[in-house]
Structure formats: structure tokens, C-alpha cells
Design a protein around this motif. Sequence first.
Motif, PDB file in Angstrom:
ATOM      1  N   THR A  68     -44.631  48.569 123.237  1.00 61.43           N
ATOM      2  CA  THR A  68     -45.990  49.125 123.229  1.00 61.43           C
ATOM      3  C   THR A  68     -46.006  50.573 122.754  1.00 61.43           C
ATOM      4  OG1 THR A  68     -45.913  49.934 125.526  1.00 61.43           O
ATOM      5  CG2 THR A  68     -46.593  47.654 125.183  1.00 61.43           C
ATOM      6  N   PHE A  69     -44.834  51.158 122.565  1.00 61.82           N
ATOM      7  CA  PHE A  69     -44.756  52.547 122.126  1.00 61.82           C
ATOM      8  C   PHE A  69     -44.830  52.607 120.597  1.00 61.82           C
ATOM      9  CE2 PHE A  69     -41.977  52.919 126.124  1.00 61.82           C
ATOM     10  CZ  PHE A  69     -43.084  53.173 126.929  1.00 61.82           C
ATOM     11  N   LYS A  70     -46.030  52.566 120.074  1.00 60.43           N
ATOM     12  CA  LYS A  70     -46.240  52.438 118.630  1.00 60.43           C
ATOM     13  C   LYS A  70     -45.741  53.635 117.824  1.00 60.43           C
ATOM     14  CE  LYS A  70     -48.355  48.581 119.463  1.00 60.43           C
ATOM     15  NZ  LYS A  70     -47.635  47.319 119.288  1.00 60.43           N
ATOM     16  N   ASN A  71     -45.630  54.800 118.477  1.00 60.60           N
ATOM     17  CA  ASN A  71     -45.195  56.003 117.766  1.00 60.60           C
ATOM     18  C   ASN A  71     -43.687  56.241 117.860  1.00 60.60           C
ATOM     19  OD1 ASN A  71     -47.770  56.977 116.810  1.00 60.60           O
ATOM     20  ND2 ASN A  71     -48.257  57.478 118.932  1.00 60.60           N
ATOM     21  N   LEU A  72     -42.982  55.339 118.511  1.00 64.21           N
ATOM     22  CA  LEU A  72     -41.550  55.511 118.761  1.00 64.21           C
ATOM     23  C   LEU A  72     -40.767  55.629 117.455  1.00 64.21           C
ATOM     24  CD1 LEU A  72     -39.672  55.634 121.220  1.00 64.21           C
ATOM     25  CD2 LEU A  72     -39.312  53.174 120.962  1.00 64.21           C
ATOM     26  N   GLN A  73     -39.969  56.692 117.353  1.00 64.08           N
ATOM     27  CA  GLN A  73     -39.158  56.910 116.155  1.00 64.08           C
ATOM     28  C   GLN A  73     -37.657  56.812 116.426  1.00 64.08           C
ATOM     29  OE1 GLN A  73     -42.276  60.179 114.454  1.00 64.08           O
ATOM     30  NE2 GLN A  73     -40.350  60.109 113.369  1.00 64.08           N
ATOM     31  N   GLU A  74     -37.249  57.079 117.667  1.00 64.86           N
ATOM     32  CA  GLU A  74     -35.840  56.965 118.025  1.00 64.86           C
ATOM     33  C   GLU A  74     -35.713  56.156 119.306  1.00 64.86           C
ATOM     34  OE1 GLU A  74     -34.007  60.791 118.318  1.00 64.86           O
ATOM     35  OE2 GLU A  74     -34.380  61.314 116.219  1.00 64.86           O
ATOM     36  N   LEU A  75     -34.914  55.091 119.256  1.00 64.20           N
ATOM     37  CA  LEU A  75     -34.716  54.222 120.409  1.00 64.20           C
ATOM     38  C   LEU A  75     -33.227  53.996 120.627  1.00 64.20           C
ATOM     39  CD1 LEU A  75     -35.715  52.341 122.646  1.00 64.20           C
ATOM     40  CD2 LEU A  75     -35.981  50.542 120.912  1.00 64.20           C
ATOM     41  N   ASN A  76     -32.748  54.419 121.790  1.00 66.25           N
ATOM     42  CA  ASN A  76     -31.335  54.259 122.136  1.00 66.25           C
ATOM     43  C   ASN A  76     -31.216  53.292 123.306  1.00 66.25           C
ATOM     44  OD1 ASN A  76     -28.644  54.478 122.866  1.00 66.25           O
ATOM     45  ND2 ASN A  76     -28.578  56.705 122.690  1.00 66.25           N
ATOM     46  N   LEU A  77     -30.629  52.128 123.026  1.00 65.98           N
ATOM     47  CA  LEU A  77     -30.406  51.095 124.042  1.00 65.98           C
ATOM     48  C   LEU A  77     -28.922  50.765 124.151  1.00 65.98           C
ATOM     49  CD1 LEU A  77     -33.398  48.809 123.029  1.00 65.98           C
ATOM     50  CD2 LEU A  77     -33.198  50.008 125.212  1.00 65.98           C
TER      51      LEU A  77
END
Length: 201
Positions: A68-77
Motif C-alpha cells: 500500500t506504500f505507493k511512494n516506496l522507493q527503497e525496500l529492504n526485506l
Amino acid sequence: MKYYIINLIFIFFAFSGISVKAQLLDSIALSQEKEFTSLQEALKTPDKIYKLNLRKKKLKAIPQEVFTFKNLQELNLSKNRISHLPKEIGLLKNLEELNLSLNKLDSIPPEIGKCVNIKKLILNQNTIAALPPEIGNLSKMVLLDMWGNEIQKLPDEIGKLKNTLKVFDLRVISIKEDLQEDMVNLLPDTKFFFSLSCNCN
């Protein structure tokens, strides 16, 4: 009356969000944004989440709220126990860096091709054996890190990235020399990192 109606229509679209599109932050602006490390905290301001770090959270699946985070540019999983990358990953169209290293992934869905702004895709230390043809849609990608997986062949479509992909890491994988050559031929200007070639049967 005519102008009154026009003004009402303008106000409706201005405040409804129908025509509003998420904008990518440049590197300077992005560096000044907070990196969230708590999903609960991030959910309080979902439209202001540009960087989310959920590494080492013992996750077995990606929480649906992340998409739902439409503006997300960096995702660390990274460093979780995630075994499946769902098709909803394609909803994160602003994503520029995705880190899923050290998980339990064995495949990547075609929907990854909808993340057209990705520059860095970090998938090392999983058990991924193949990439979908849609990987060729990631025309901004400069780094593809897949060391420690089970890749043996690349889709022909990855050749679309020959002018943009700078580094492709495939170390710690036993890949026959002729298959390595096939990969290099698809991406002649990309810097490959291989372990010693394997000519075994």
C-alpha cells in the motif's frame, strides 16, 4: 452558472486524488527521508513512506500492507524467511531498490516487470533457478545481484538491458563455461562476476 459548474469540477479533481500521481524523489531528496524500520509506525503515514527496512524480522511472508506504500522507493526485506514474492510486488511502481537477499525464494513472478524504476535488484543467497522474461522490462536497472542462487540460463529478453545493466553478480554458482558465454553474449557490456567455471556433466 457555467463557470460555477466548471469550478466545482476543478475542485473535485483537485481534492479527490483521481489525477494525482506519485512522484519519484531524486537521490538528494530521498537521502533526507526517514528510513522506517517498523511497519506499524509506517502505517500511520502511508503516503510519506519512501524507505522501508524490515530486515531480520523473521518474516515468512511479505506483509500485504507493504504493497500500500505507493511512494516506496527503497525496500529492504533481507535476512528473513520469505519463500514467496507475490504478484502484488508489481504495485510498487516507484521502487528503485529491492533487497530480498538471504531469504528462501525459489522464483520471481512476472509482475517484477512492472517495477520499471528499479535500479538495484538484490536477490543473493536464495534458491532462484530462473528469471521471468519480464525482467527485460527493467530498463533502468544497473545492478542485478544473484550470487548464491541456482541460475543456469537467462531469458533472451534480458538482452534488452544491454545498454543499462552495469553489474551482474553470479558468484558461488556452478555454471558451465559455455553457459557463461551465452550470458555474456546477451549482455556484452555488462560486468559479470562468476565463480570458476564448471565443465562437469
